[in-house]
Design an enzyme around this catalytic site. Structure first.
Site, PDB file in Angstrom:
ATOM      1  N   ARG B 288       3.337  -1.099  -6.238  1.00 20.64           N
ATOM      2  CA  ARG B 288       4.753  -1.109  -5.984  1.00 20.64           C
ATOM      3  C   ARG B 288       5.632   0.347  -6.230  1.00 20.64           C
ATOM      4  O   ARG B 288       6.282   0.864  -5.670  1.00 20.64           O
ATOM      5  CB  ARG B 288       5.537  -2.488  -6.334  1.00 20.64           C
ATOM      6  CG  ARG B 288       4.960  -3.635  -5.327  1.00 20.64           C
ATOM      7  CD  ARG B 288       5.584  -4.935  -5.871  1.00 20.64           C
ATOM      8  NE  ARG B 288       4.897  -5.884  -4.871  1.00 20.64           N
ATOM      9  CZ  ARG B 288       5.210  -7.121  -4.980  1.00 20.64           C
ATOM     10  NH1 ARG B 288       5.951  -7.880  -5.849  1.00 20.64           N
ATOM     11  NH2 ARG B 288       4.728  -7.894  -4.147  1.00 20.64           N
ATOM     12  N   HIS B 426       4.377  -2.588   3.300  1.00 22.71           N
ATOM     13  CA  HIS B 426       3.394  -2.901   2.452  1.00 22.71           C
ATOM     14  C   HIS B 426       3.637  -3.243   1.076  1.00 22.71           C
ATOM     15  O   HIS B 426       4.706  -2.932   0.481  1.00 22.71           O
ATOM     16  CB  HIS B 426       2.264  -1.970   2.625  1.00 22.71           C
ATOM     17  CG  HIS B 426       2.406  -0.718   2.425  1.00 22.71           C
ATOM     18  ND1 HIS B 426       1.389   0.300   2.023  1.00 22.71           N
ATOM     19  CD2 HIS B 426       3.550  -0.003   1.848  1.00 22.71           C
ATOM     20  CE1 HIS B 426       1.939   1.593   1.602  1.00 22.71           C
ATOM     21  NE2 HIS B 426       3.243   1.497   1.600  1.00 22.71           N
ATOM     22  N   GLU B 427       2.559  -4.004   0.354  1.00 25.81           N
ATOM     23  CA  GLU B 427       2.754  -4.179  -1.117  1.00 25.81           C
ATOM     24  C   GLU B 427       4.052  -5.093  -1.286  1.00 25.81           C
ATOM     25  O   GLU B 427       4.741  -5.105  -2.379  1.00 25.81           O
ATOM     26  CB  GLU B 427       2.912  -3.003  -1.799  1.00 25.81           C
ATOM     27  CG  GLU B 427       1.924  -2.013  -1.726  1.00 25.81           C
ATOM     28  CD  GLU B 427       0.544  -2.521  -2.030  1.00 25.81           C
ATOM     29  OE1 GLU B 427       0.176  -3.438  -2.504  1.00 25.81           O
ATOM     30  OE2 GLU B 427      -0.545  -1.898  -1.450  1.00 25.81           O
ATOM     31  N   GLY B 428       4.103  -6.023  -0.383  1.00 22.90           N
ATOM     32  CA  GLY B 428       5.468  -6.903  -0.310  1.00 22.90           C
ATOM     33  C   GLY B 428       6.656  -6.156   0.367  1.00 22.90           C
ATOM     34  O   GLY B 428       7.307  -5.363  -0.063  1.00 22.90           O
ATOM     35  N   GLN B 433      10.702  -8.282  -1.671  1.00 18.41           N
ATOM     36  CA  GLN B 433      11.146  -7.534  -3.134  1.00 18.41           C
ATOM     37  C   GLN B 433      12.648  -8.191  -3.554  1.00 18.41           C
ATOM     38  O   GLN B 433      12.859  -8.627  -4.638  1.00 18.41           O
ATOM     39  CB  GLN B 433      11.140  -6.193  -2.742  1.00 18.41           C
ATOM     40  CG  GLN B 433       9.945  -5.464  -2.470  1.00 18.41           C
ATOM     41  CD  GLN B 433       8.991  -5.473  -3.522  1.00 18.41           C
ATOM     42  OE1 GLN B 433       9.124  -5.554  -4.566  1.00 18.41           O
ATOM     43  NE2 GLN B 433       7.651  -5.612  -2.965  1.00 18.41           N
TER      44      GLN B 433
END
Lengths: 577, 577
Positions: B288, B426-428, B433
């Site tokens: 992240r 991506h990545e959450g 978040q």
């Protein structure tokens, strides 16, 4: 699946824009309008929507001076022409159908949601044709306009040049008088949409050029008809120098054109010498409203795709759900997805309302209402810019709803986002629209345009009696105060006065969209009173509330910045970057 | 030309992030750090930047289970490995160089500005390798980690599945114990970046899967090492099902992978069963922060391109200029262009400051400072999301500066915009978040993380004595008040409490960026006191003022919406859309 919400379009057209007041006394009735929209829907469904992906993936190819388009484009434009949509907006005096602008724009919206790139060819032709309709001689109309109305000739507008994008004052294309009254054209034009293709027998370029000896700057610009093929059948000396490879809008060729490289490009003057920019502004103003409508259509198409996906896709659970073995819920059950959807709805629906409202003003003006033109003038930069900025934002949200899927080319939302990014640029950038609004439109006629705007909003607030009225009234007061303050500064010091013109444009746009939401919500209340409430109508009220709570509220902070006329960007010395 | 501003990077690293406090007592000194950045710059200039356009235009091709990449990718990753940049962040115990995270991230920034797609392969490998470094056995480290550090094996993270994007609770990939202690893996994974290529001898997939009989949901997820090629040389049963065709980031393969289609996919458990998600979170948190750094790098690259264009391109005149025959002025002379440039600068520079600040916290934590980890935890969602949202906005502005040219693929700015659009996904996602920040990070350890955040900001305000301090202090007070109010609501009713988590994330992000601007401005003041003022330093002060006037001021309206916890989106019934 359609790329727009038909129920919403009809509601907007009949309940909000009140097209009945426009068609009254014409040979059109509600059924006829519905028939036109059905035809548009059918052609869009059969010829436009199915090929939107393909023409994005296979952009036009430059081949030895020709632009080769995918095979699917020609049948689509032919169906459009055959359906009467090219002839629709032109006067019956010239073979047109004389369709009210409001109906024409509603049909345009249908095509644009389906495939904005193919729609581009017709849009340019209509704009170019109308220029000849307004300013050409009878002879020019017979020779050029009539074939355009019939769809045999297409058109373009040729303004920009490589060294002069937004600064038309600096164009250098030359038009030298010939003995026979025609002109020899020479120069290079850039960013010419639909500048070359094989979709029509001929292309009629409407070209800005300077006649040697004329005044410098924009006062020396004249307008010329420069056909790709002369009417005697000979090729004119207009050559395709290259195609621009764009991020989106790929199906519409965008060209660098050379005029008179071999000294043999012949054009005809339109109207009087040196008045070309004034004439062109008619086309530009129409084009600006069309750009706003296109941006709105792309926002709508993205919203519909995101909504359909969100309703069908199961994913995750509520923050309250503790049992991981329970079924996944639909995306619409997630608060943040509803926000992303509602943000799109809140942007695309008032944008459509404004585009149709502008069309109503065109129709009213044609019917002799000069006040309508004053209001249209002041609204034009907003109608162009607000959707270009905020429906693009809606397209960004549409991608987010789909997540990783939305980032792939398997779904249309990333294409809408790429397509829409053009709209804050062409037909006058976002910044230029801001300067037009603050530096010209609010000052014109001693502020008559601006007075017409706030007057119209206040009239609707009073007439609607809607609960959102008072909040909008506060925003309008604020707009008036800010405008008075900035207008004085523009007169005193144009540079500093206009330094925040773009923010002023967004600010005005948000107030105008609040107004549009009030009109939509008031129409929804009226309909609910007549036919009973429904999910569809409840959605309008909720989206209006959302817009007021989340978007109109932004005008508060913007007003503070504008009242202070914050100069933090203006004072940035270029050397400090 | 570089895609970043070297003077700014060095200023940020030495004056703002104070890397000197990190390298003190190590065998690195200022000269050594400069040498590392010079090497990165050289490799990026020679192998990364020149091919960014090409790998965008020629995305990887799926060929019979293989992913064929353009030829230019392999030499670029080889140069990266040979330059020591893959080994850099790993522990010397495993063949790494043990470079401080702060220096490693500064070098990463250089590569990412040049070519984010190629950079992706290394980023995933570093993340995967660090997972093994933290949780693998010595034997696993020898067999898998060491070849990764050497650049012979690359890595991936395999979390998402077609039916479970953001909802890891719902993954169904199975890991059945074999008699020899290994596991038989079966399932389908989706959105796997760098999931297939021929850049390395092997690919080490870090796979989340469920061991039958384990607890349901995320508590039953375990982590496995699943190599593409088993260490005995046999092909493991991992197959490339297809490549995703993305809007941007095209040079990094993004794959659908099938594990165990033929029942012959063997994996090794990492750590204990059912603790896989906990382990993976280490990688995700690093990823992240890397995503935020990537988004920052793309914003920076766009800004540099726009700035260079604006300085060189003559276009138009001042609103004051009356003589159309005067020369056109540079784009930077236009107020709105300066605003567009300054908006970019105001976004990308504090984003870099935050990414480096996070790296400093990693280094402090490694040195034994546990408070650093608490602060890092609460900052992670901001460090990931803010640049993903607002440096994307910067990329939008970069296109606008170039106008029509910016919309073509002849300039890099449209590519940056397309590449960066991945980062809020991506990545959450951005929404996830927000829920992580408000639903987890500000509540954790009885609010210790949040207290650490506001404490750190107030400490810098007091220490700097900068003129912007009081405005930031007001914003921090507001943040504290909003957080207290929302945290109580999250506990009482998680659904409604979290309904505006995304807005809370943006709000917190803006306050944090105000803090970063204060740190930058304070460092600039200090430097000006030491070495005398300069254009470079004046630009910092002006951009800080701009950020406070135009961006930090937005927190006022956001705070009102959040204090009211406006439920207009939450209350939208899905049926009303």
């Amino acid at each position: 699946m359609r790329a727009y919400d038909r129920e919403d379009l009809l509601f907007q057209l009949f309940d909000v824009a009140r097209v009945d007041t426009i068609i009254e006394g014409t040979d059109l009735d509600r059924e006829a309008v519905l028939g036109i929209l059905d035809t548009a829907d059918q052609i869009a469904t059969d010829y436009y929507l199915p090929h939107a992906h393909e023409i994005d993936e296979h952009e036009p190819v430059f081949d030895n001076g020709r632009a080769i388009l995918p095979d699917v484009v020609k049948p689509a434009v032919d169906a459009f022409v055959d359906g009467g949509f090219l002839a629709a907006p032109f006067s019956p005096d010239h073979g047109g159908l004389g369709l009210p602008e409001t109906v024409h724009q509603a049909a345009s919206f249908v095509f644009s949601t389906a495939n904005i790139s193919i729609k581009g060819y017709a849009m340019l032709t209509i704009g170019a044709g109308r220029l000849i309709q307004s300013f050409g001689t009878d002879d020019q109309k017979t020779r050029y306009l009539h074939p355009m109305v019939e769809g045999r000739f297409f058109g373009t507008m040729c303004l920009s040049e490589p060294q002069a994008g937004s600064s038309l004052s600096d164009i250098t294309t030359k038009a030298e008088p010939m003995e026979d009254g025609r002109y020899r054209i020479s120069g290079r034009k850039m960013w010419i949409s639909a500048g070359e293709h094989d979709l029509s027998d001929n292309i009629v370029h409407m070209v800005l050029a300077k006649i040697p000896g004329g005044p410098p700057g924009v006062k020396g610009i004249s307008l010329f008809i420069v056909p790709k093929i002369r009417l005697d059948g000979a090729r004119n000396d207009v050559t395709l120098a290259g195609l621009n490879h764009k991020m989106g809008y790929r199906g519409t060729t965008n060209c660098a054109l050379n005029f008179g490289e071999n000294g043999d490009c012949i054009g005809e003057l339109v109207g009087e010498p040196h008045k070309g920019l004034r004439y062109m502004f008619q086309m530009m103003n129409e084009a600006r409203i069309s750009v706003g409508m296109g941006a709105t259509a792309l926002g709508q198409a993205g919203y519909q795709a995101a909504l359909a996906y969100a309703k069908e896709r199961p994913q995750g659970r509520s923050p309250k759900a503790k049992d991981p073995t329970s079924s996944q819920v639909s995306l619409t059950e997630h608060a943040d997805i509803r926000r992303l959807l509602l943000a799109q709805k809140a942007a695309v629906e008032p944008a459509l309302a404004l585009a149709l409202f502008c069309a109503v003003l065109v129709d009213r003006h044609r019917a002799g209402d000069t006040d309508a033109l004053t209001l249209l003038d002041v609204l034009t930069p907003v109608a162009k810019s607000w959707p270009s900025e905020f429906c693009l934002e809606a397209n960004k949200h549409a991608i987010q709803v789909l997540g990783g899927a939305g980032y792939t080319r398997d779904y249309p939302v990333e294409r809408h986002y790429r397509d829409n990014r053009l709209n804050p640029i062409h037909e006058g950038t976002h910044g230029i629209q801001g300067m037009d609004l603050l530096g010209r439109k609010v000052l014109m006629q001693n502020g008559a345009g601006f007075a017409a705007l706030v007057g119209a909003i206040r009239q609707d607030i009073a007439a609607s009696g809607h609960a959102l009225g008072p909040d909008l009234a506060t925003a309008v007061d604020r707009l008036e105060e800010v405008t008075r303050s900035l207008a004085a500064q523009v007169i005193a010091d144009p540079e500093r006065g206009l330094a925040n013109a773009t923010l002023y444009l967004d600010f005005t746009g948000h107030v105008v969209m609040g107004w549009m939401w009030l009109r939509i919500a008031a129409a929804a209340s009226l309909r609910a009173g007549q036919d009973g409430d429904s999910d569809f109508l409840k959605g309008k009220q909720q989206a209006a509330r959302y817009f007021f709570a989340r978007e109109l509220s932004r005008t508060d902070g913007w007003a503070r910045t504008l009242m202070a006329n914050d100069q933090s960007a203006f004072d940035m010395d270029p050397a400090w970057f």
